[in-house]
Design a protein around this motif. Structure first.
Motif, PDB file in Angstrom:
ATOM      1  N   VAL A  80     -30.986  16.772  60.035  1.00 26.45           N
ATOM      2  CA  VAL A  80     -31.362  16.116  58.683  1.00 26.45           C
ATOM      3  C   VAL A  80     -32.455  16.425  58.260  1.00 26.45           C
ATOM      4  O   VAL A  80     -32.852  16.874  56.985  1.00 26.45           O
ATOM      5  CB  VAL A  80     -30.795  14.613  58.699  1.00 26.45           C
ATOM      6  N   LEU A  81     -33.530  16.145  59.140  1.00 25.98           N
ATOM      7  CA  LEU A  81     -35.011  16.203  58.735  1.00 25.98           C
ATOM      8  C   LEU A  81     -35.404  17.905  58.491  1.00 25.98           C
ATOM      9  O   LEU A  81     -36.001  17.985  57.485  1.00 25.98           O
ATOM     10  CB  LEU A  81     -36.007  16.012  59.812  1.00 25.98           C
ATOM     11  N   ALA A  82     -34.681  18.684  59.186  1.00 28.39           N
ATOM     12  CA  ALA A  82     -34.804  20.091  58.664  1.00 28.39           C
ATOM     13  C   ALA A  82     -34.494  20.507  57.429  1.00 28.39           C
ATOM     14  O   ALA A  82     -34.969  21.283  56.751  1.00 28.39           O
ATOM     15  CB  ALA A  82     -33.995  20.957  59.961  1.00 28.39           C
ATOM     16  N   GLU A  83     -33.009  20.123  57.110  1.00 34.40           N
ATOM     17  CA  GLU A  83     -32.246  20.336  55.798  1.00 34.40           C
ATOM     18  C   GLU A  83     -33.455  19.939  54.882  1.00 34.40           C
ATOM     19  O   GLU A  83     -33.799  20.401  53.702  1.00 34.40           O
ATOM     20  CB  GLU A  83     -31.214  19.656  55.475  1.00 34.40           C
ATOM     21  N   LEU A  84     -33.661  18.559  54.824  1.00 35.95           N
ATOM     22  CA  LEU A  84     -34.892  17.965  53.896  1.00 35.95           C
ATOM     23  C   LEU A  84     -35.847  18.692  53.588  1.00 35.95           C
ATOM     24  O   LEU A  84     -36.735  18.856  52.866  1.00 35.95           O
ATOM     25  CB  LEU A  84     -35.278  16.366  54.140  1.00 35.95           C
ATOM     26  N   ALA A  85     -36.350  19.339  55.032  1.00 35.59           N
ATOM     27  CA  ALA A  85     -37.677  20.014  54.743  1.00 35.59           C
ATOM     28  C   ALA A  85     -37.614  21.442  53.961  1.00 35.59           C
ATOM     29  O   ALA A  85     -38.292  21.890  53.166  1.00 35.59           O
ATOM     30  CB  ALA A  85     -38.272  20.409  56.111  1.00 35.59           C
ATOM     31  N   VAL A  86     -36.067  22.012  54.531  1.00 39.77           N
ATOM     32  CA  VAL A  86     -35.832  23.208  53.758  1.00 39.77           C
ATOM     33  C   VAL A  86     -35.444  23.055  52.112  1.00 39.77           C
ATOM     34  O   VAL A  86     -36.124  23.894  51.495  1.00 39.77           O
ATOM     35  CB  VAL A  86     -34.629  23.808  54.208  1.00 39.77           C
ATOM     36  N   LEU A  87     -35.220  21.861  51.856  1.00 40.74           N
ATOM     37  CA  LEU A  87     -35.232  21.633  50.477  1.00 40.74           C
ATOM     38  C   LEU A  87     -36.275  21.169  49.802  1.00 40.74           C
ATOM     39  O   LEU A  87     -36.534  20.933  48.728  1.00 40.74           O
ATOM     40  CB  LEU A  87     -34.072  20.241  50.112  1.00 40.74           C
ATOM     41  N   THR A  88     -37.408  21.341  50.345  1.00 41.65           N
ATOM     42  CA  THR A  88     -38.743  20.961  50.246  1.00 41.65           C
ATOM     43  C   THR A  88     -39.131  19.313  49.554  1.00 41.65           C
ATOM     44  O   THR A  88     -39.994  19.254  48.714  1.00 41.65           O
ATOM     45  CB  THR A  88     -39.379  21.902  49.144  1.00 41.65           C
ATOM     46  N   ALA A  99     -33.516  12.004  48.829  1.00 45.52           N
ATOM     47  CA  ALA A  99     -33.494  11.100  49.979  1.00 45.52           C
ATOM     48  C   ALA A  99     -32.403  10.002  50.070  1.00 45.52           C
ATOM     49  O   ALA A  99     -31.777   9.789  51.116  1.00 45.52           O
ATOM     50  CB  ALA A  99     -34.812  10.768  50.247  1.00 45.52           C
ATOM     51  N   LEU A 100     -32.471   9.411  49.109  1.00 45.57           N
ATOM     52  CA  LEU A 100     -31.463   8.118  48.893  1.00 45.57           C
ATOM     53  C   LEU A 100     -29.991   8.576  49.032  1.00 45.57           C
ATOM     54  O   LEU A 100     -29.045   7.966  49.548  1.00 45.57           O
ATOM     55  CB  LEU A 100     -31.696   7.429  47.425  1.00 45.57           C
ATOM     56  N   VAL A 101     -29.837   9.694  48.099  1.00 45.78           N
ATOM     57  CA  VAL A 101     -28.288  10.358  48.386  1.00 45.78           C
ATOM     58  C   VAL A 101     -27.966  10.539  49.716  1.00 45.78           C
ATOM     59  O   VAL A 101     -26.972  10.256  50.328  1.00 45.78           O
ATOM     60  CB  VAL A 101     -28.063  11.620  47.430  1.00 45.78           C
ATOM     61  N   THR A 142     -27.567  17.840  45.088  1.00 46.33           N
ATOM     62  CA  THR A 142     -28.263  16.890  44.311  1.00 46.33           C
ATOM     63  C   THR A 142     -29.696  17.460  44.207  1.00 46.33           C
ATOM     64  O   THR A 142     -30.217  17.154  43.026  1.00 46.33           O
ATOM     65  CB  THR A 142     -28.211  15.673  45.176  1.00 46.33           C
ATOM     66  N   LYS A 143     -30.255  18.089  45.118  1.00 49.66           N
ATOM     67  CA  LYS A 143     -31.549  18.650  44.980  1.00 49.66           C
ATOM     68  C   LYS A 143     -31.745  19.555  43.819  1.00 49.66           C
ATOM     69  O   LYS A 143     -32.587  19.672  42.902  1.00 49.66           O
ATOM     70  CB  LYS A 143     -32.146  19.262  46.160  1.00 49.66           C
ATOM     71  N   ARG A 144     -30.625  20.355  43.695  1.00 45.85           N
ATOM     72  CA  ARG A 144     -30.665  21.630  42.595  1.00 45.85           C
ATOM     73  C   ARG A 144     -30.256  20.850  41.179  1.00 45.85           C
ATOM     74  O   ARG A 144     -30.897  21.402  40.304  1.00 45.85           O
ATOM     75  CB  ARG A 144     -29.548  22.539  42.975  1.00 45.85           C
ATOM     76  N   ALA A 145     -29.648  19.697  41.104  1.00 48.70           N
ATOM     77  CA  ALA A 145     -29.220  19.275  39.968  1.00 48.70           C
ATOM     78  C   ALA A 145     -30.556  18.617  39.502  1.00 48.70           C
ATOM     79  O   ALA A 145     -30.730  18.335  38.247  1.00 48.70           O
ATOM     80  CB  ALA A 145     -28.115  18.178  39.974  1.00 48.70           C
ATOM     81  N   VAL A 146     -30.919  17.617  40.356  1.00 48.98           N
ATOM     82  CA  VAL A 146     -32.230  17.018  39.636  1.00 48.98           C
ATOM     83  C   VAL A 146     -33.459  17.849  39.433  1.00 48.98           C
ATOM     84  O   VAL A 146     -34.233  17.319  38.620  1.00 48.98           O
ATOM     85  CB  VAL A 146     -32.527  15.796  40.682  1.00 48.98           C
ATOM     86  N   THR A 147     -33.395  19.055  40.297  1.00 49.25           N
ATOM     87  CA  THR A 147     -34.762  19.610  40.035  1.00 49.25           C
ATOM     88  C   THR A 147     -34.590  20.284  38.469  1.00 49.25           C
ATOM     89  O   THR A 147     -35.702  20.649  37.870  1.00 49.25           O
ATOM     90  CB  THR A 147     -34.621  20.905  40.741  1.00 49.25           C
ATOM     91  N   ARG A 148     -33.413  20.557  37.879  1.00 51.42           N
ATOM     92  CA  ARG A 148     -33.172  21.017  36.519  1.00 51.42           C
ATOM     93  C   ARG A 148     -33.399  19.906  35.560  1.00 51.42           C
ATOM     94  O   ARG A 148     -33.770  20.235  34.416  1.00 51.42           O
ATOM     95  CB  ARG A 148     -31.734  21.772  36.419  1.00 51.42           C
ATOM     96  N   ARG A 177     -35.102  16.758  35.965  1.00 51.72           N
ATOM     97  CA  ARG A 177     -36.529  15.956  36.107  1.00 51.72           C
ATOM     98  C   ARG A 177     -37.640  16.723  36.584  1.00 51.72           C
ATOM     99  O   ARG A 177     -37.517  17.545  37.361  1.00 51.72           O
ATOM    100  CB  ARG A 177     -36.031  14.874  37.303  1.00 51.72           C
ATOM    101  N   GLU A 178     -38.671  16.343  35.921  1.00 49.89           N
ATOM    102  CA  GLU A 178     -39.962  17.129  36.076  1.00 49.89           C
ATOM    103  C   GLU A 178     -40.987  16.024  37.114  1.00 49.89           C
ATOM    104  O   GLU A 178     -41.592  16.644  37.816  1.00 49.89           O
ATOM    105  CB  GLU A 178     -40.762  17.268  34.929  1.00 49.89           C
ATOM    106  N   ASP A 179     -40.636  15.041  37.192  1.00 50.68           N
ATOM    107  CA  ASP A 179     -41.149  14.235  38.288  1.00 50.68           C
ATOM    108  C   ASP A 179     -40.838  14.501  39.598  1.00 50.68           C
ATOM    109  O   ASP A 179     -39.697  14.137  39.839  1.00 50.68           O
ATOM    110  CB  ASP A 179     -41.136  12.589  37.646  1.00 50.68           C
ATOM    111  N   ARG A 180     -41.597  15.163  40.367  1.00 50.19           N
ATOM    112  CA  ARG A 180     -41.275  15.519  41.672  1.00 50.19           C
ATOM    113  C   ARG A 180     -40.933  14.367  42.583  1.00 50.19           C
ATOM    114  O   ARG A 180     -39.860  14.315  43.516  1.00 50.19           O
ATOM    115  CB  ARG A 180     -42.333  16.538  42.516  1.00 50.19           C
ATOM    116  N   GLN A 181     -41.816  13.347  42.638  1.00 49.27           N
ATOM    117  CA  GLN A 181     -41.557  12.311  43.455  1.00 49.27           C
ATOM    118  C   GLN A 181     -40.048  11.653  43.062  1.00 49.27           C
ATOM    119  O   GLN A 181     -39.513  11.024  44.239  1.00 49.27           O
ATOM    120  CB  GLN A 181     -42.778  11.077  43.328  1.00 49.27           C
ATOM    121  N   ARG A 182     -39.896  11.465  41.972  1.00 46.35           N
ATOM    122  CA  ARG A 182     -38.741  10.756  41.546  1.00 46.35           C
ATOM    123  C   ARG A 182     -37.391  11.594  41.834  1.00 46.35           C
ATOM    124  O   ARG A 182     -36.623  11.249  42.345  1.00 46.35           O
ATOM    125  CB  ARG A 182     -38.558  10.638  40.258  1.00 46.35           C
ATOM    126  N   ARG A 183     -37.470  12.926  41.938  1.00 51.46           N
ATOM    127  CA  ARG A 183     -36.548  13.971  42.324  1.00 51.46           C
ATOM    128  C   ARG A 183     -36.398  13.887  43.905  1.00 51.46           C
ATOM    129  O   ARG A 183     -35.179  13.450  44.473  1.00 51.46           O
ATOM    130  CB  ARG A 183     -36.918  15.173  41.994  1.00 51.46           C
TER     131      ARG A 183
END
Length: 461
Positions: A427-435, A321-323, A302-308, A310-316
């Motif tokens: 989970v926190l570690a993964e979300l941190a790695v995903l920036t 996080a919601l997924v 999901t992170k890879r998909a929304v990064t391509r 959406r430009e709004d980082r907060q929304r991405r």
């Protein structure tokens, strides 16, 4: 020279892991859609008596005729969900079954969820009173033949079954890992199955030999049986090879022996096979882990998909996080929460939610301010330390405030909460790695902590 892996390869690997994880989570639903058996209904009930309320699960065989009943008390600090295999086995073989769990005091008709028990001098008497109320509830059910009641339980539930058997008529008792029988000179009044696991360090087989001598006057070795079902004197000691105190809750040997004993106690002939699928705790945990891996990989996708797109980082970051949170909730609810330990949400525990929410918001605010004012929070080590501080700080304070350092309550709570925090730390570690931005990952994990921790910190009676 720095090795660079093509983005398409990474995406392909994540896709394979996501599909594999989801498949591993789904397979048990497809292979064993009726795991536990069939021919009965399940209902979650609350039993109110003597200004107390008990959470329980009621299994009723299909049909309208009266059937014998089994009361099964869960072990201290556990939930009825852990004993699904016993409920299913008894119900499939024609018993109405009440698997009873936590009991709480009532005040003005409402449960007292914020309760600390320091005086344990009469703990067996209080637990036996609760068990007697469960037996009365089941015996009064219109589908139950009150003259054909079997009492049973695991660990603390077995200790209570011993005592209630002296107080009311019962056709038999199934006591699994019950190490504290009542101190009495009276012979045990009904058929008695004593069972444990060979690897149970709390209730080793030798302990049941002593219990059999104390209750019946005969020291029985594992596998030995004396007495007669016809006159209510049958007694047996059964040991399940390889079973520990925890795995006794799903051990197929103990499930089969318990069902056979209950049937013979009420004058029925046991079938050649139980005709149920016993799901072990290990298989449920494996299903959960497959699902968790699928959710984590899916979150990365999901992170890879929304990064391509959406430009709004907060929304991405909010979407990512919601997924994760939605996927985690679905996987946990359909596995561990159904078969091992029921995790909230528990809306009635308002005080606990308010306290934990305050701790999360307060400590989260302070840590966020501290992280924003130092460059160390930008490093991987610094970021990880702040993440752990947010995760462990509020949860640890909540556990200590809830139990007030009472050992009787603290040990079980610390073990359960440590397991949950380890999962959430990954989970926190993964979300941190995903920036994913710190506030978004803290918000998602904070919701999970607020959801899970109040269910892990139960009051005891």
């Amino acid at each position: 020279m720095k090795l660079r892996i093509p983005a398409a390869y990474v995406t392909a690997v994540l896709l394979v892991v996501t599909v594999g994880g989801i498949a591993g989570w789904l397979v048990p639903f497809v292979q064993t859609p009726n795991a536990g058996g069939s021919g009965y209904t399940v209902e979650h009930v609350h039993i109110r008596a003597d200004d107390r309320i008990t959470t329980a699960t009621l299994y009723l065989p299909d049909g309208d005729e009266q059937v014998p009943g089994v009361v099964f008390g869960a072990g201290s600090g556990t939930a009825p969900a852990l004993y699904t295999n016993y409920g299913a086995a008894f119900a499939t073989n024609g018993f109405a079954v009440l698997v009873a769990g936590q009991t709480r005091e009532l005040e003005a008709g409402n449960p007292i969820y914020w309760e600390i028990r320091r005086d344990t001098s009469n703990i067996f008497e209080v637990a036996a009173d609760n068990y007697a109320n469960w037996a009365t509830y089941l015996a009064s059910h219109p589908r139950v033949d009150e003259d054909r009641l079997v009492l049973g339980g695991h660990s603390g539930g077995a200790n209570s079954a011993y005592r209630v058997a002296y107080e009311r008529d019962a056709e038999g008792v199934v006591a699994i890992a019950g190490r504290f029988p009542p101190e009495t000179d009276e012979p045990f009044p009904t058929n008695l199955l004593l069972a444990t696991g060979s690897e149970d360090s709390l209730v080793p087989p030798s302990k049941l030999t002593n219990v059999s001598a104390q209750l019946t006057g005969t020291a029985l070795a594992p596998g030995q049986q004396v007495g007669s079902f016809a006159n209510g004197t049958a007694t047996r000691v059964t040991v399940a090879e390889g079973a520990t105190h925890l795995s006794e809750a799903d051990d197929p040997v103990l499930v089969r022996e318990s069902t056979h004993w209950a049937l013979r106690s009420v004058g029925e002939s046991p079938p050649a096979t139980l005709d149920i699928t016993v799901r072990s705790i290990g298989s449920v945990l494996s299903q959960f882990l497959f699902g968790l891996v699928g959710v984590l990989a899916g979150t990365a996708l999901t992170k890879r998909a929304v990064t391509r797109r959406r430009e709004d980082r907060q929304r991405r970051d909010g979407i990512v996080a919601l997924v994760w949170l939605a996927g985690f909730a679905v996987v946990l609810h359909t596995t561990v929460s159904q078969r091992v330990y029921h995790f909230g949400p528990m809306p009635a525990q308002v005080t606990k939610y308010v306290l934990l929410c305050g701790l999360l918001l307060g400590l989260g605010f302070l840590l966020d301010r501290a992280a924003s004012s130092t460059s160390r929070a930008d490093s991987r080590v610094g970021s990880a330390l702040f993440d752990l501080g947010f995760l462990v700080g509020p949860a640890g304070a909540f556990v200590l405030l809830s139990t007030q350092f009472v050992t009787f309550q603290l040990v079980t709570t610390v073990v359960l909460s440590s397991v949950v925090l380890l999962v959430l730390a990954a989970v926190l570690a993964e979300l941190a790695v995903l920036t994913v931005e710190r506030r978004f990952r803290w918000a998602a994990v904070g919701v999970a902590v607020l959801w899970l921790m109040p269910a892990i910190v139960p009051p005891y009676l």
